[in-house]
Design a protein around this motif. Structure first.
Motif, PDB file in Angstrom:
ATOM      1  N   ALA A  43      -5.009  -2.998  -7.466  1.00 16.12           N
ATOM      2  CA  ALA A  43      -4.598  -1.814  -6.714  1.00 16.12           C
ATOM      3  C   ALA A  43      -3.380  -1.165  -7.349  1.00 16.12           C
ATOM      4  O   ALA A  43      -3.235   0.069  -7.322  1.00 16.12           O
ATOM      5  CB  ALA A  43      -4.294  -2.199  -5.270  1.00 16.12           C
ATOM      6  N   LEU A  76       2.964  -2.462  -1.575  1.00 19.74           N
ATOM      7  CA  LEU A  76       1.771  -3.068  -0.983  1.00 19.74           C
ATOM      8  C   LEU A  76       2.148  -3.641   0.374  1.00 19.74           C
ATOM      9  O   LEU A  76       3.116  -4.389   0.488  1.00 19.74           O
ATOM     10  CB  LEU A  76       1.229  -4.183  -1.884  1.00 19.74           C
ATOM     11  CG  LEU A  76       0.943  -3.826  -3.348  1.00 19.74           C
ATOM     12  CD1 LEU A  76       0.481  -5.073  -4.103  1.00 19.74           C
ATOM     13  CD2 LEU A  76      -0.099  -2.733  -3.443  1.00 19.74           C
ATOM     14  N   GLN A  83      -5.273  -4.551   2.483  1.00 13.23           N
ATOM     15  CA  GLN A  83      -3.945  -4.204   2.019  1.00 13.23           C
ATOM     16  C   GLN A  83      -3.804  -2.695   1.883  1.00 13.23           C
ATOM     17  O   GLN A  83      -4.684  -2.030   1.341  1.00 13.23           O
ATOM     18  CB  GLN A  83      -3.680  -4.869   0.662  1.00 13.23           C
ATOM     19  CG  GLN A  83      -2.221  -4.867   0.254  1.00 13.23           C
ATOM     20  CD  GLN A  83      -1.973  -5.869  -0.860  1.00 13.23           C
ATOM     21  OE1 GLN A  83      -2.502  -5.733  -1.945  1.00 13.23           O
ATOM     22  NE2 GLN A  83      -1.180  -6.882  -0.594  1.00 13.23           N
ATOM     23  N   SER A  84      -2.712  -2.156   2.394  1.00  8.12           N
ATOM     24  CA  SER A  84      -2.440  -0.727   2.265  1.00  8.12           C
ATOM     25  C   SER A  84      -1.556  -0.501   1.039  1.00  8.12           C
ATOM     26  O   SER A  84      -0.643  -1.289   0.777  1.00  8.12           O
ATOM     27  CB  SER A  84      -1.738  -0.195   3.508  1.00  8.12           C
ATOM     28  OG  SER A  84      -2.573  -0.325   4.647  1.00  8.12           O
ATOM     29  N   VAL A  85      -1.864   0.555   0.300  1.00  8.39           N
ATOM     30  CA  VAL A  85      -1.156   0.845  -0.945  1.00  8.39           C
ATOM     31  C   VAL A  85      -0.412   2.164  -0.806  1.00  8.39           C
ATOM     32  O   VAL A  85      -0.981   3.173  -0.358  1.00  8.39           O
ATOM     33  CB  VAL A  85      -2.146   0.932  -2.127  1.00  8.39           C
ATOM     34  CG1 VAL A  85      -1.388   1.136  -3.440  1.00  8.39           C
ATOM     35  CG2 VAL A  85      -3.009  -0.325  -2.195  1.00  8.39           C
ATOM     36  N   GLU A  91       0.562   7.043   1.364  1.00  9.56           N
ATOM     37  CA  GLU A  91      -0.506   6.049   1.381  1.00  9.56           C
ATOM     38  C   GLU A  91      -1.692   6.551   0.558  1.00  9.56           C
ATOM     39  O   GLU A  91      -2.194   7.654   0.784  1.00  9.56           O
ATOM     40  CB  GLU A  91      -0.979   5.734   2.796  1.00  9.56           C
ATOM     41  CG  GLU A  91      -2.040   4.636   2.783  1.00  9.56           C
ATOM     42  CD  GLU A  91      -2.446   4.140   4.153  1.00  9.56           C
ATOM     43  OE1 GLU A  91      -3.317   3.263   4.209  1.00  9.56           O
ATOM     44  OE2 GLU A  91      -1.893   4.637   5.157  1.00  9.56           O
ATOM     45  N   THR A  93      -4.384   4.262  -0.254  1.00 11.42           N
ATOM     46  CA  THR A  93      -5.326   3.138  -0.191  1.00 11.42           C
ATOM     47  C   THR A  93      -6.757   3.559  -0.486  1.00 11.42           C
ATOM     48  O   THR A  93      -7.454   2.910  -1.289  1.00 11.42           O
ATOM     49  CB  THR A  93      -5.260   2.471   1.196  1.00 11.42           C
ATOM     50  OG1 THR A  93      -3.901   2.160   1.504  1.00 11.42           O
ATOM     51  CG2 THR A  93      -6.088   1.202   1.214  1.00 11.42           C
ATOM     52  N   ASP A  94      -7.218   4.620   0.136  1.00 11.04           N
ATOM     53  CA  ASP A  94      -8.593   5.077  -0.070  1.00 11.04           C
ATOM     54  C   ASP A  94      -8.733   5.895  -1.348  1.00 11.04           C
ATOM     55  O   ASP A  94      -9.748   5.811  -2.044  1.00 11.04           O
ATOM     56  CB  ASP A  94      -9.060   5.913   1.129  1.00 11.04           C
ATOM     57  CG  ASP A  94      -9.163   5.084   2.398  1.00 11.04           C
ATOM     58  OD1 ASP A  94      -9.452   3.877   2.290  1.00 11.04           O
ATOM     59  OD2 ASP A  94      -8.952   5.644   3.493  1.00 11.04           O
TER      60      ASP A  94
END
Length: 232
Positions: A43, A76, A83-85, A91, A93-94
């Protein structure tokens, strides 16, 4: 960084392997069962790739990449579904799971400056023990002293099938195309000059092709407890 009480009751676990082998899912579940911290290095490379793409920086533009890596802040955090990035408090994450990022991440991961900066971040996170870290070169390069090293793999067809199921209804891509892309990513990861994808000499190979996620996790948890007992 000073060690804290209880560090002797924890080890570091490195899980390496090719794209689509299930490393992130397995590492997160292993960390959860052991009460360890999960660190998704893939990630982090995706976050760099996404940031570079947004700034129109190509993987071969080392000067611009150097400037990006000097200022980038990646965070992270545990999330509801993994886990959210975050990059610079945004953010992503997606966004970092898009096909555009997936197709380019190996090129950015081959950059010396990118690997140097992220490798340093990753080693700092593991100093206090009790982490499960997954990636391509964790056992061989980032955490060569990890007490347990796993090389998690699966056939190209199996990995492509898993990716195809993930993308169903989102980004429809033919299975044959995914197989070709995964095979090419394997080639790029294994042939790069800096920290290539290799199985560390003391890593335990685990082929997950015929295993469920629960079976893989249970195997690694058992191995970790054996290693912890040996370390005492």
């Amino acid at each position: 960084m000073a060690q804290q009480d209880g560090d002797s009751d924890r080890i570091n676990i490195a899980i390496d392997g090719p794209a689509g082998a299930g490393k992130s899912t397995v590492a997160r579940l292993v960390a959860g069962q052991l009460g360890y911290v999960y660190i998704d290095t893939g990630a982090m490379y995706r976050a760099v790739t996404y940031s570079a793409q947004r700034l129109a920086i190509a993987a071969n533009e080392q000067e611009q990449l150097g400037k990006l890596m000097k200022d980038i802040r990646i965070r992270l955090e545990p999330g509801e579904s993994g886990q959210s990035v975050f990059v610079d408090d945004e953010e992503v994450t997606d966004k970092i799971r898009s096909l555009d990022v997936t197709r380019q991440v190996s090129h950015f991961a081959a950059s010396g400056i990118v690997r140097e900066v992220l490798g340093r971040m990753q080693r700092e996170l593991a100093e206090r023990k009790g982490v499960v870290m997954d990636g391509r070169d964790i056992g061989s390069h980032v955490l060569p002293n990890a007490e347990l090293k796993i090389f998690l793999t699966a056939s190209v067809r199996e990995r492509a099938s898993r990716r195809h199921r993930e993308l169903s209804g989102v980004d429809v891509v033919p299975l044959e195309q995914l197989e070709a892309e995964i095979a090419e990513r394997d080639r790029l990861d294994a042939s790069r000059e800096i920290a290539p994808l290799i199985q560390a000499s003391d890593a335990i190979e685990l082929d997950s092709s015929g295993m469920t996620i629960d079976e893989v996790v249970a195997t690694i948890v058992r191995l970790s407890r054996t290693k912890l007992a040996e370390a005492k």
